[in-house]
Design a protein around this motif. Structure first.
Motif, PDB file in Angstrom:
ATOM      1  N   ILE A 278      70.322  15.894  20.374  1.00 59.60           N
ATOM      2  CA  ILE A 278      69.139  16.185  21.327  1.00 59.60           C
ATOM      3  C   ILE A 278      69.270  15.810  22.629  1.00 59.60           C
ATOM      4  O   ILE A 278      68.964  16.411  23.766  1.00 59.60           O
ATOM      5  CB  ILE A 278      67.949  15.447  20.912  1.00 59.60           C
ATOM      6  N   ARG A 279      70.050  14.703  22.925  1.00 57.80           N
ATOM      7  CA  ARG A 279      70.521  14.130  24.321  1.00 57.80           C
ATOM      8  C   ARG A 279      71.172  15.129  25.081  1.00 57.80           C
ATOM      9  O   ARG A 279      71.014  15.478  26.257  1.00 57.80           O
ATOM     10  CB  ARG A 279      70.993  12.804  24.053  1.00 57.80           C
ATOM     11  N   ASP A 280      72.363  15.464  24.347  1.00 58.10           N
ATOM     12  CA  ASP A 280      73.520  16.228  24.949  1.00 58.10           C
ATOM     13  C   ASP A 280      73.158  17.680  25.106  1.00 58.10           C
ATOM     14  O   ASP A 280      73.569  18.314  26.151  1.00 58.10           O
ATOM     15  CB  ASP A 280      74.609  16.378  24.222  1.00 58.10           C
TER      16      ASP A 280
ATOM     17  N   TYR B 253      69.920  19.229  24.528  1.00 56.24           N
ATOM     18  CA  TYR B 253      68.455  19.379  25.001  1.00 56.24           C
ATOM     19  C   TYR B 253      68.063  18.784  26.426  1.00 56.24           C
ATOM     20  O   TYR B 253      67.689  19.410  27.425  1.00 56.24           O
ATOM     21  CB  TYR B 253      67.568  19.264  23.952  1.00 56.24           C
ATOM     22  N   VAL B 254      68.154  17.303  26.315  1.00 59.27           N
ATOM     23  CA  VAL B 254      67.765  16.650  27.296  1.00 59.27           C
ATOM     24  C   VAL B 254      68.575  16.730  28.739  1.00 59.27           C
ATOM     25  O   VAL B 254      67.888  17.038  29.704  1.00 59.27           O
ATOM     26  CB  VAL B 254      67.581  15.011  26.981  1.00 59.27           C
ATOM     27  N   ARG B 255      69.882  16.883  28.727  1.00 58.59           N
ATOM     28  CA  ARG B 255      70.931  16.903  29.783  1.00 58.59           C
ATOM     29  C   ARG B 255      70.261  18.368  30.384  1.00 58.59           C
ATOM     30  O   ARG B 255      70.291  18.555  31.643  1.00 58.59           O
ATOM     31  CB  ARG B 255      72.105  16.944  29.394  1.00 58.59           C
ATOM     32  N   ARG B 256      70.248  19.531  29.571  1.00 56.45           N
ATOM     33  CA  ARG B 256      69.731  20.835  29.939  1.00 56.45           C
ATOM     34  C   ARG B 256      68.691  20.779  31.013  1.00 56.45           C
ATOM     35  O   ARG B 256      68.331  21.458  31.947  1.00 56.45           O
ATOM     36  CB  ARG B 256      69.847  21.713  28.725  1.00 56.45           C
ATOM     37  N   CYS B 257      67.447  20.111  30.363  1.00 57.49           N
ATOM     38  CA  CYS B 257      66.178  19.996  30.991  1.00 57.49           C
ATOM     39  C   CYS B 257      66.455  19.264  32.345  1.00 57.49           C
ATOM     40  O   CYS B 257      65.931  19.548  33.443  1.00 57.49           O
ATOM     41  CB  CYS B 257      65.236  19.231  30.026  1.00 57.49           C
ATOM     42  N   VAL B 258      67.206  18.116  32.285  1.00 57.16           N
ATOM     43  CA  VAL B 258      67.472  17.187  33.532  1.00 57.16           C
ATOM     44  C   VAL B 258      68.236  18.203  34.819  1.00 57.16           C
ATOM     45  O   VAL B 258      67.743  18.250  35.670  1.00 57.16           O
ATOM     46  CB  VAL B 258      68.390  15.957  33.076  1.00 57.16           C
TER      47      VAL B 258
ATOM     48  N   GLN C 272      66.876   6.474  28.206  1.00 58.58           N
ATOM     49  CA  GLN C 272      66.690   5.756  27.144  1.00 58.58           C
ATOM     50  C   GLN C 272      67.784   5.881  25.937  1.00 58.58           C
ATOM     51  O   GLN C 272      68.126   5.244  25.040  1.00 58.58           O
ATOM     52  CB  GLN C 272      65.483   6.160  26.408  1.00 58.58           C
ATOM     53  N   SER C 273      68.646   6.967  26.092  1.00 59.86           N
ATOM     54  CA  SER C 273      69.501   7.334  25.150  1.00 59.86           C
ATOM     55  C   SER C 273      71.073   7.342  25.676  1.00 59.86           C
ATOM     56  O   SER C 273      71.951   8.074  25.186  1.00 59.86           O
ATOM     57  CB  SER C 273      69.269   8.880  24.375  1.00 59.86           C
ATOM     58  N   LYS C 274      71.173   6.653  26.909  1.00 59.94           N
ATOM     59  CA  LYS C 274      72.403   6.704  27.573  1.00 59.94           C
ATOM     60  C   LYS C 274      73.229   5.755  26.827  1.00 59.94           C
ATOM     61  O   LYS C 274      74.476   5.964  26.850  1.00 59.94           O
ATOM     62  CB  LYS C 274      72.082   6.398  29.006  1.00 59.94           C
TER      63      LYS C 274
END
Length: 417
Positions: A307-309, A311-316, A331-333
């Motif tokens: 999810i972090r790599d 999905y979240v990074r893409r949104c960032v 939070q997930s770094k």
């Protein structure tokens, strides 16, 4: 303009308009033409409605067969709209089809709207008649909702002369603000006396959640009317509370941040989640633990690192739900935080299963007395024996993954030492 299910509805054109296109729609030639003609059309429709209603009232009461049938058809149509939860403006849009299908003239929404009082009265009379066919003793189920709207609902449970259980919705109303105990008390008494046409002394039991306002309201009814119904507190609310006591500190914060990323109805983060994982993003809710568990299970299944790599990074990078996505990434770094989140969510997924199972069981329509004792005893045994009574297959799997991840992170340091 009206608001329907969170969308703007143009009454002139009978279409839903997105907020971004309001200005464009209002500047359109078709909208301007319909807007300019609307006062004339409204006046004509109102005049026609008044004539039809007067004719139905006057001649229908005189026993004219045609008008009585016509009025009956209108009432049936009104009841169909009410039963299907269809707004009355749908009558105008559906009139050509209904007239072609039935071969009869279909009234507009204004004519139908004038029949609403009659429909409501008919419905209440039907309920009172059904109540009078039962034994006088009754129980009430009372619940309210402070979420989205301040609503209060009352359901009566009776036993008819053939010893069948009968449940009827007596009252459902929206209020401008949340009701206090005094207001709920008056609401209950008026419902019993005015709507049910029953004697409050026949009230035997009440089912409600454990909200302090509802408890106080029932106590006040007892003080005012000198009646003391047996309180039967909702079992599913109790079992649901067990799950809400779980405290995955870092995991809960991560879930909340993921939920905020997709909280807006048309946010791009929703589309990204669906395109990356092939499923819509779930969100936690404060209403039921089972909804929180569904969100926990989804994150647990997809994987925190994934999810972090993906999905979240893409949104960032694309600045979608910017504040929340940056927060979720922070939070997930740290690998140690990720390991903790993985294990916490896996533990909740395992331990939450019997809790949600008990909640669903107690919400069912099965014979409650026969199954509730077994359900509650099973849950009590689990809680009494603590961790030893639970099976943690998800936690074992995620703990192994977290251990491998931390070993990989620590490898360079280990080699250096």
């Amino acid at each position: 303009w009206e608001i329907s299910n969170g969308h703007l509805f143009c009454g002139c054109c009978n279409v839903v308009v997105t907020r971004k296109r309001v200005a464009e729609h209002c500047c359109g030639s078709k909208h301007k033409e319909r807007r300019d003609n609307k006062p004339k059309e409204d006046a004509e429709a109102k005049e026609a409605g008044i004539k039809v209603q007067a004719r139905l009232t006057e001649e229908g009461l005189q026993g004219s067969t045609v008008d009585a049938d016509e009025r009956k058809d209108h009432m049936l149509l009104m009841r169909a709209f009410a039963r299907g939860n269809v707004p009355l403006r749908g009558a105008d849009a559906m009139a050509p089809f209904l007239e072609q299908w039935s071969g009869k003239q279909v009234p507009g929404r204004r004519v139908l709207g004038e029949l609403f009082t009659d429909l409501h009265k008919f419905h209440l009379e039907k309920i009172v008649k059904k109540i009078q066919e039962c034994f006088p003793e009754f129980a009430l189920i009372i619940d309210g909702s402070p979420f989205f709207a301040n609503a209060e609902c009352v359901i009566v449970r009776l036993v008819d002369r053939d010893f069948n259980i009968v449940e009827l919705v007596i009252h459902l109303e929206l209020y401008d603000s949340a009701l206090d105990a005094e207001a709920i008390c008056d609401h209950i008494i008026s419902t019993i006396e005015d709507r049910m046409k029953s004697d409050p002394k026949s009230w035997r039991a009440v089912m409600l959640d454990r909200a302090s306002t509802n408890k106080s309201a029932v106590s006040k009814v007892g003080e005012k009317a000198n009646i003391h119904p047996l309180p039967a507190y909702c079992v599913s609310h109790g079992t649901n509370t067990v799950g809400k006591k779980f405290q995955p500190k870092k995991g809960k914060k991560f879930l909340q941040t993921l939920g905020k990323m997709v909280s807006a109805p048309l946010c791009k983060a929703r589309d990204v989640h669906r395109s990356v994982f092939g499923v819509s993003a779930k969100t936690s809710s404060g209403i039921r633990f089972c909804i929180q568990l569904e969100h926990t299970n989804q994150v647990n299944e997809l994987g925190v690192v994934n999810i972090r790599d993906k999905y979240v990074r893409r949104c960032v990078n694309n600045k979608y739900s910017e504040k929340s996505s940056i927060k979720a990434l922070a939070q997930s770094k740290d690998p140690e935080d990720v390991a903790v989140i993985m294990c916490e969510l896996a533990a909740v997924a395992d331990a939450g299963l019997p809790v949600v199972s008990a909640t669903y069981t107690s919400e069912s329509d099965a014979p409650m007395i026969l199954i509730e004792d077994e359900t509650i005893n099973r849950l009590n045994n689990l809680m009494a024996h603590g961790v030893d009574a639970f099976a943690f297959p998800e936690l074992e799997e995620k703990a192994a993954e977290a251990e491998a991840m931390m070993a990989e992170v620590m490898a360079p340091m280990t080699q250096e030492i």
